[in-house]
Design an enzyme around this catalytic site. Structure first.
Site, PDB file in Angstrom:
ATOM      1  N   HIS A   1      35.436  62.157   7.827  1.00  0.00           N
ATOM      2  CA  HIS A   1      36.877  62.182   7.575  1.00  0.00           C
ATOM      3  C   HIS A   1      37.523  63.513   7.950  1.00  0.00           C
ATOM      4  O   HIS A   1      38.691  63.538   8.328  1.00  0.00           O
ATOM      5  CB  HIS A   1      37.160  61.904   6.097  1.00  0.00           C
ATOM      6  CG  HIS A   1      36.729  60.554   5.648  1.00  0.00           C
ATOM      7  ND1 HIS A   1      37.519  59.436   5.793  1.00  0.00           N
ATOM      8  CD2 HIS A   1      35.585  60.130   5.042  1.00  0.00           C
ATOM      9  CE1 HIS A   1      36.881  58.383   5.300  1.00  0.00           C
ATOM     10  NE2 HIS A   1      35.709  58.783   4.854  1.00  0.00           N
TER      11      HIS A   1
ATOM     12  N   ALA B   1      36.305  56.749  -4.178  1.00  0.00           N
ATOM     13  CA  ALA B   1      37.478  57.620  -4.122  1.00  0.00           C
ATOM     14  C   ALA B   1      38.624  57.002  -3.329  1.00  0.00           C
ATOM     15  O   ALA B   1      39.649  57.639  -3.133  1.00  0.00           O
ATOM     16  CB  ALA B   1      37.089  58.960  -3.505  1.00  0.00           C
ATOM     17  N   GLN B   2      38.456  55.754  -2.863  1.00  0.00           N
ATOM     18  CA  GLN B   2      39.539  55.087  -2.135  1.00  0.00           C
ATOM     19  C   GLN B   2      40.662  54.730  -3.098  1.00  0.00           C
ATOM     20  O   GLN B   2      40.423  54.285  -4.221  1.00  0.00           O
ATOM     21  CB  GLN B   2      39.013  53.821  -1.453  1.00  0.00           C
ATOM     22  CG  GLN B   2      37.906  54.065  -0.451  1.00  0.00           C
ATOM     23  CD  GLN B   2      38.405  54.395   0.935  1.00  0.00           C
ATOM     24  OE1 GLN B   2      39.585  54.260   1.239  1.00  0.00           O
ATOM     25  NE2 GLN B   2      37.509  54.842   1.797  1.00  0.00           N
TER      26      GLN B   2
ATOM     27  N   HIS C   1      32.480  49.490   0.218  1.00  0.00           N
ATOM     28  CA  HIS C   1      33.192  49.409  -1.057  1.00  0.00           C
ATOM     29  C   HIS C   1      33.277  47.946  -1.470  1.00  0.00           C
ATOM     30  O   HIS C   1      34.359  47.371  -1.595  1.00  0.00           O
ATOM     31  CB  HIS C   1      34.568  50.062  -0.929  1.00  0.00           C
ATOM     32  CG  HIS C   1      34.482  51.534  -0.648  1.00  0.00           C
ATOM     33  ND1 HIS C   1      34.409  52.477  -1.653  1.00  0.00           N
ATOM     34  CD2 HIS C   1      34.415  52.218   0.518  1.00  0.00           C
ATOM     35  CE1 HIS C   1      34.322  53.678  -1.113  1.00  0.00           C
ATOM     36  NE2 HIS C   1      34.307  53.546   0.211  1.00  0.00           N
TER      37      HIS C   1
ATOM     38  N   ASN D   1      25.830  53.548  -2.022  1.00  0.00           N
ATOM     39  CA  ASN D   1      27.053  54.012  -2.661  1.00  0.00           C
ATOM     40  C   ASN D   1      28.167  52.982  -2.533  1.00  0.00           C
ATOM     41  O   ASN D   1      28.405  52.435  -1.447  1.00  0.00           O
ATOM     42  CB  ASN D   1      27.504  55.346  -2.059  1.00  0.00           C
ATOM     43  CG  ASN D   1      26.459  56.432  -2.213  1.00  0.00           C
ATOM     44  OD1 ASN D   1      25.935  56.959  -1.233  1.00  0.00           O
ATOM     45  ND2 ASN D   1      26.129  56.767  -3.442  1.00  0.00           N
TER      46      ASN D   1
ATOM     47  N   ASP E   1      22.692  63.960   1.592  1.00  0.00           N
ATOM     48  CA  ASP E   1      23.030  65.286   1.067  1.00  0.00           C
ATOM     49  C   ASP E   1      22.303  65.613  -0.232  1.00  0.00           C
ATOM     50  O   ASP E   1      22.551  66.661  -0.846  1.00  0.00           O
ATOM     51  CB  ASP E   1      24.546  65.411   0.869  1.00  0.00           C
ATOM     52  CG  ASP E   1      25.107  64.424  -0.150  1.00  0.00           C
ATOM     53  OD1 ASP E   1      24.359  63.550  -0.617  1.00  0.00           O
ATOM     54  OD2 ASP E   1      26.316  64.534  -0.472  1.00  0.00           O
TER      55      ASP E   1
ATOM     56  N   ILE F   1      22.848  64.431  -2.945  1.00  0.00           N
ATOM     57  CA  ILE F   1      23.810  64.262  -4.039  1.00  0.00           C
ATOM     58  C   ILE F   1      24.177  62.788  -4.168  1.00  0.00           C
ATOM     59  O   ILE F   1      24.061  62.199  -5.245  1.00  0.00           O
ATOM     60  CB  ILE F   1      25.078  65.114  -3.790  1.00  0.00           C
ATOM     61  CG1 ILE F   1      24.721  66.604  -3.759  1.00  0.00           C
ATOM     62  CG2 ILE F   1      26.138  64.835  -4.867  1.00  0.00           C
ATOM     63  CD1 ILE F   1      25.847  67.491  -3.277  1.00  0.00           C
ATOM     64  N   HIS F   2      24.595  62.182  -3.061  1.00  0.00           N
ATOM     65  CA  HIS F   2      24.933  60.765  -3.076  1.00  0.00           C
ATOM     66  C   HIS F   2      23.711  59.877  -3.262  1.00  0.00           C
ATOM     67  O   HIS F   2      23.817  58.799  -3.861  1.00  0.00           O
ATOM     68  CB  HIS F   2      25.614  60.374  -1.761  1.00  0.00           C
ATOM     69  CG  HIS F   2      27.049  60.767  -1.671  1.00  0.00           C
ATOM     70  ND1 HIS F   2      27.449  62.068  -1.414  1.00  0.00           N
ATOM     71  CD2 HIS F   2      28.191  60.040  -1.813  1.00  0.00           C
ATOM     72  CE1 HIS F   2      28.778  62.111  -1.395  1.00  0.00           C
ATOM     73  NE2 HIS F   2      29.248  60.897  -1.631  1.00  0.00           N
TER      74      HIS F   2
ATOM     75  N   ASP G   1      30.159  61.613   6.006  1.00  0.00           N
ATOM     76  CA  ASP G   1      31.269  61.240   5.116  1.00  0.00           C
ATOM     77  C   ASP G   1      32.009  62.506   4.659  1.00  0.00           C
ATOM     78  O   ASP G   1      32.541  62.566   3.547  1.00  0.00           O
ATOM     79  CB  ASP G   1      30.768  60.437   3.916  1.00  0.00           C
ATOM     80  CG  ASP G   1      31.873  59.656   3.211  1.00  0.00           C
ATOM     81  OD1 ASP G   1      32.966  59.518   3.798  1.00  0.00           O
ATOM     82  OD2 ASP G   1      31.655  59.206   2.070  1.00  0.00           O
TER      83      ASP G   1
END
Length: 394
Positions: free
Chosen positions: A67, A146-147, A199, A223, A252, A254-255, A278
């Site tokens: 992004h 977060a969308q 999503h 995710n 990462d 983290i995800h 991402d």
């Protein structure tokens, strides 16, 4: 700049590499790979010659889900911002990317697509902009991540066709469980646009229906999707077991836990996973607060979160993603390299010209140093142009 570039004394990672080959050379002419070989390099008149001094030469990374970075995002609809993003990505080995949008109003999405359409192609001192990854707005609010739920909607024909007719979208991510979105899968396939499940609260059976319609990708696997249960395999189960589906991975640490990364590579093989970042506007920037549409996220210790703790993209770079994947899986680079280059090229239908070190393909290259498993980018070449150079490489 000369149209000839020779890199020699390099460890070459090609589709036939075993990791045991002697050092070799690669010749670029007119933006293409003109020759590859091992041992002594041929004599070349003119151009630039680089002694790799034993560093590893890989095909350039392709980030199909990114992004932003360096304070900019694709949704800003800012040409200078996109160019700055391209330069940042090149410094981390990316030679081509899809500028990725967020869920938003039709007006804001259209503005972003307009600017990207104007800039498609090679960027000054940066990665090549291949087009758009439209992530949303046709998602499931139950898995919004977060969308923005304000703008999540089903795929209305008039709006979606206007987006497609701009001829800039190369990958479209949607929630496949909604019958109202099925026509869009079929239309994208007809136009040669890859479709990804994103999503989504789809069941295993709903995913199978979408795969039959032509869906070929899973967005940031694990995710914002239904997980794997032994009696209800969900989106994850469908993605892991379908040979038609590429699985994106945000590596990462983290995800996704490294053990889950290992499971993914074990299930899909090195030719079934696509490393992505991402990344959002905070990538390459200090910790702090950053805007995301009309909201604010906090970047701290590499993680990006909304005030409620929801992950909101990443600050990951592709060189670090590949480093983390190598550590998580224990697989050799000679096998895992394709998750950063050839697999995304295949997924978005550009593997005829990008994604591997093959004669005739675009000269998209990244020269890296590997110390204790960590990858450091020393040189990036996009379509024959040196777009990043760290220190002296030869």
């Amino acid at each position: 700049m000369s149209d000839t570039l020779l890199i020699h004394n390099a460890v070459l990672i090609t589709p036939t590499s075993t990791g045991q080959e002697s050092r070799g050379w690669l010749l670029c002419r007119d933006g293409k790979i003109a020759g590859i070989g091992y041992g002594a390099a041929p004599a070349v008149d003119g151009g630039e010659t680089i002694n790799a001094d034993g560093l590893t030469l890989l095909p350039g990374f392709i980030d199909v889900h990114v992004h932003g970075g360096m304070g900019h995002e694709a949704m800003d609809a800012d040409p200078d911002g996109l160019r700055a993003m391209a330069r940042f990505y090149a410094a981390h080995g990316v030679t081509a990317f899809l500028a990725t949008t967020w869920t938003d109003s039709a007006e804001r999405i259209t503005a972003a697509l307009d600017v990207i359409a104007e800039l498609i192609g090679p960027q000054p001192d940066g990665a090549t902009l291949l087009g758009v990854h439209l992530e949303g707005p046709y998602l499931n609010p139950a898995k919004c991540g977060a969308q923005s739920t304000v703008h999540i909607r089903r795929a209305a024909r008039d709006e979606a066709l206007r987006f497609l007719d701009m001829d800039v979208i190369r990958l479209l991510a949607l929630a496949p469980e909604y019958p109202e979105n099925h026509w869009l899968i079929t239309e994208c396939v007809r136009r040669g646009i890859a479709v990804s499940a994103a999503h989504t609260a789809a069941t295993y059976d709903e995913m199978q229906t979408a795969i039959r319609l032509g869906l070929t990708q899973a967005t940031h696997t694990y995710n914002a999707m239904t997980g794997l249960h032994h009696r209800d395999p969900g989106v994850v189960g469908a993605a892991l077991t379908s040979s038609a589906v590429y699985c994106e991975l945000i590596a990462d640490n983290i995800h996704v836990h490294p053990a889950a990364m290992q499971v993914l590579f074990a299930a899909k093989g090195s030719d079934g996973v696509i490393l992505i970042t991402d990344a959002m506007r905070g990538a390459g920037m200090p910790d702090g607060s950053y805007p995301i549409d009309d909201r604010t996220v906090m970047v701290r210790d590499g993680a990006v979160r909304l005030p409620d703790g929801t992950l909101a993209g990443s600050t990951l770079t592709m060189d670090r993603a590949l480093t983390n994947a190598l550590a998580a899986t224990g697989q050799p680079l000679a096998q895992l390299w394709q998750s950063a280059s050839l697999n995304p090229a295949r997924a978005i239908h550009v593997a005829d010209r990008k994604g591997s070190l093959d004669v005739g393909k675009d000269a998209d290259l990244v020269l890296v140093d590997i110390v204790e498993g960590a990858i450091t980018v020393r040189l990036t070449v996009a379509e024959g142009r040196i777009v990043y150079r760290a220190g002296k490489t030869g």
